[in-house]
Design an enzyme around this catalytic site. Structure first.
Site, PDB file in Angstrom:
ATOM      1  N   HIS A  67      69.176  78.996  48.789  1.00  9.88           N
ATOM      2  CA  HIS A  67      69.215  78.762  47.347  1.00  9.88           C
ATOM      3  C   HIS A  67      69.656  80.027  46.602  1.00  9.88           C
ATOM      4  O   HIS A  67      70.434  79.965  45.643  1.00  9.88           O
ATOM      5  CB  HIS A  67      67.824  78.315  46.884  1.00  9.88           C
ATOM      6  N   GLU A  70      73.342  80.421  46.920  1.00 13.16           N
ATOM      7  CA  GLU A  70      74.031  79.485  46.017  1.00 13.16           C
ATOM      8  C   GLU A  70      74.148  80.081  44.609  1.00 13.16           C
ATOM      9  O   GLU A  70      75.215  80.036  43.981  1.00 13.16           O
ATOM     10  CB  GLU A  70      73.273  78.161  45.984  1.00 13.16           C
ATOM     11  N   HIS A  71      73.059  80.656  44.113  1.00 13.51           N
ATOM     12  CA  HIS A  71      73.066  81.261  42.785  1.00 13.51           C
ATOM     13  C   HIS A  71      74.065  82.418  42.710  1.00 13.51           C
ATOM     14  O   HIS A  71      74.813  82.536  41.734  1.00 13.51           O
ATOM     15  CB  HIS A  71      71.670  81.790  42.444  1.00 13.51           C
ATOM     16  N   GLU A 142      62.401  81.201  37.694  1.00  9.57           N
ATOM     17  CA  GLU A 142      62.615  79.783  38.020  1.00  9.57           C
ATOM     18  C   GLU A 142      61.497  79.260  38.920  1.00  9.57           C
ATOM     19  O   GLU A 142      60.977  78.154  38.728  1.00  9.57           O
ATOM     20  CB  GLU A 142      63.970  79.616  38.714  1.00  9.57           C
TER      21      GLU A 142
END
Length: 434
Positions: A67, A70-71, A142
């Site tokens: 993840h 991906e960011h 987040e």
């Protein structure tokens, strides 16, 4: 290019595998102004133990790194991919699941520029210690936001019950502690290992000419140097086939107004390979519909008793190395609801007896939903699971529904639903717990 025709829908899928291993699927829609592109990597949050490219021993990387990667892919040394897509009048995004990472754009113009941007920013990594440190703060916030989301906590609490010794039990984003351990070198290593063209697929659907689109893709890939493709070696996580590792019950207290409960059923049976696996998933979704949909007598009985409301629902998850279902809802009677969900599951064969008419109506509804979803470019691309279902597309789904029988559903209920495979997780208001 190979042409796969679907005369029933007047559709033609053009598919090929480039010399570098990238699988390309092109579905032209001449009457559509919009084009949607989806570039997917066969790499997700559960792939945290693997053999790095060029090495011969397994290593474990920090949770949440897929993840995080991906960011970070969008930010480059001299531009941000989000800004570039915006300049071309396109929308862009990305998402990470247990088993895949996907990057996408949607546009009505500048298709060639958008496609090149998609391929370039995903295939050309750029990370520094400074940009990684900045992102650690952003993703940390987040993660804290999701920690305050009762629905998210409920779902991952259940996954933790069903797969307690697996990377599935870890939040896809990782934890604040785990992402602090991620370095730029880690990201480069993961990108080199998993972002090989042979471990990716590109699906483009919309208003374009397939030959022109393929030419654009070939030209883009020809400009880049790729290392020789090698198979990705991942660690396989252990999961007891007898259900002995399942945690039967857990509960947490949060600042919520009403209790929430979720029941999970872990698949201890084996999912067939290829298209048969897709048929299995469709049957599992049908089984849940026939047992828990709001049209069923058992739903209406619980609704009239005030045990459940319109927050009630179910979800089917089936991917590389796992499959399970969850049934959940907000309720003032969490124990009554969880007991009722389990009772319905355990009496599935009895409840399905004599339900031929309900089953045929359900089939028509599922076929209708599928046909309607074919108008969505996003759904066509997003529903593509690559090698998991032997490269089946949304257009392969309706014939599977049409050949489905009630006996198929009963057979699946018998093999899938087992008392030892069930678990309950509850979130209770703090003031109600003494």
């Amino acid at each position: 290019m190979k042409e796969i025709t679907y005369p029933r829908y007047h559709e033609v899928l053009y598919t090929t595998v480039l010399d570098n291993g990238l699988r390309v699927n092109l579905l032209p829609r001449k009457n559509f102004h919009k084009t949607y592109g989806l570039l997917t990597v066969n790499y997700g949050s559960i792939d945290n133990t693997f053999m790095p490219y060029g090495q011969d021993e397994l290593i474990k990387v920090p949770d949440g790194i897929a993840h995080f990667l991906e960011h970070k892919m969008f930010e480059k040394k001299d531009y941000d991919a989000f800004d570039l897509f915006g300049k071309y009048g396109a929308n862009s995004n990305a998402y990470t699941s247990f088993t895949r990472t996907s990057y996408l754009f949607s546009t009505t113009r500048n298709i060639e520029q958008c496609l090149n941007t998609l391929l370039d920013f995903v295939q050309k990594p750029y990370f520094t210690d400074q940009t990684v440190a900045k992102e650690q703060g952003i993703i940390g916030q987040e993660i804290k936001m999701y920690d305050d989301d009762p629905g998210w906590r409920l779902y991952f609490g259940m996954v933790g019950n069903l797969y307690p010794n697996s990377p599935l039990a870890v939040d896809i984003a990782g934890s604040v502690e785990s992402i602090k351990k991620i370095t730029a070198q880690d990201l480069y290593m993961c990108h080199r290992t998993f972002y090989q063209p042979s471990n990716m697929n590109l699906f483009v659907v919309g208003g374009f000419e397939p030959e022109e689109m393929l030419s654009t893709i070939r030209q883009n890939q020809a400009k880049k140097q790729f290392e020789p493709a090698i198979p990705v070696t991942r660690a396989t996580f252990e999961s007891d086939l007898d259900g002995q590792d399942i945690i039967p019950y857990r509960m947490i207290e949060l600042d919520v107004q009403r209790p929430e409960t979720i029941v999970g059923i872990k698949g201890l049976d084996e999912v067939p390979k290829g298209r048969a696996g897709l048929f299995y998933k469709l049957k599992l979704e049908m089984l849940m519909y026939l047992l828990y949909d709001e049209t069923t007598p058992q739903y209406m009985e619980l609704y009239n008793k005030g045990i459940l409301d319109d927050s009630f629902g179910y979800d089917v998850s089936l991917g590389r190395g796992h499959h399970f279902v969850t049934i959940s809802g907000d309720t003032d009677s969490p124990q009554d609801l969880s007991n009722a969900i389990i009772e319905i599951a355990e009496n599935a064969l009895k409840l399905l007896e004599g339900k031929e008419e309900a089953f045929e109506l359900a089939k028509k509804e599922f076929v209708g939903r599928t046909l309607a979803s074919m108008n969505s470019l996003e759904t066509i691309a997003n529903r593509y699971e690559g090698s998991l279902f032997d490269y089946a597309t949304l257009f392969d789904v309706v014939p599977l529904y049409e050949q489905m029988t009630l006996d198929d559903i009963k057979g699946l209920a018998k093999s899938f639903i087992k008392s030892e495979a069930m678990s309950v997780y509850q979130i209770l208001p703090k003031e109600d717990v003494q």
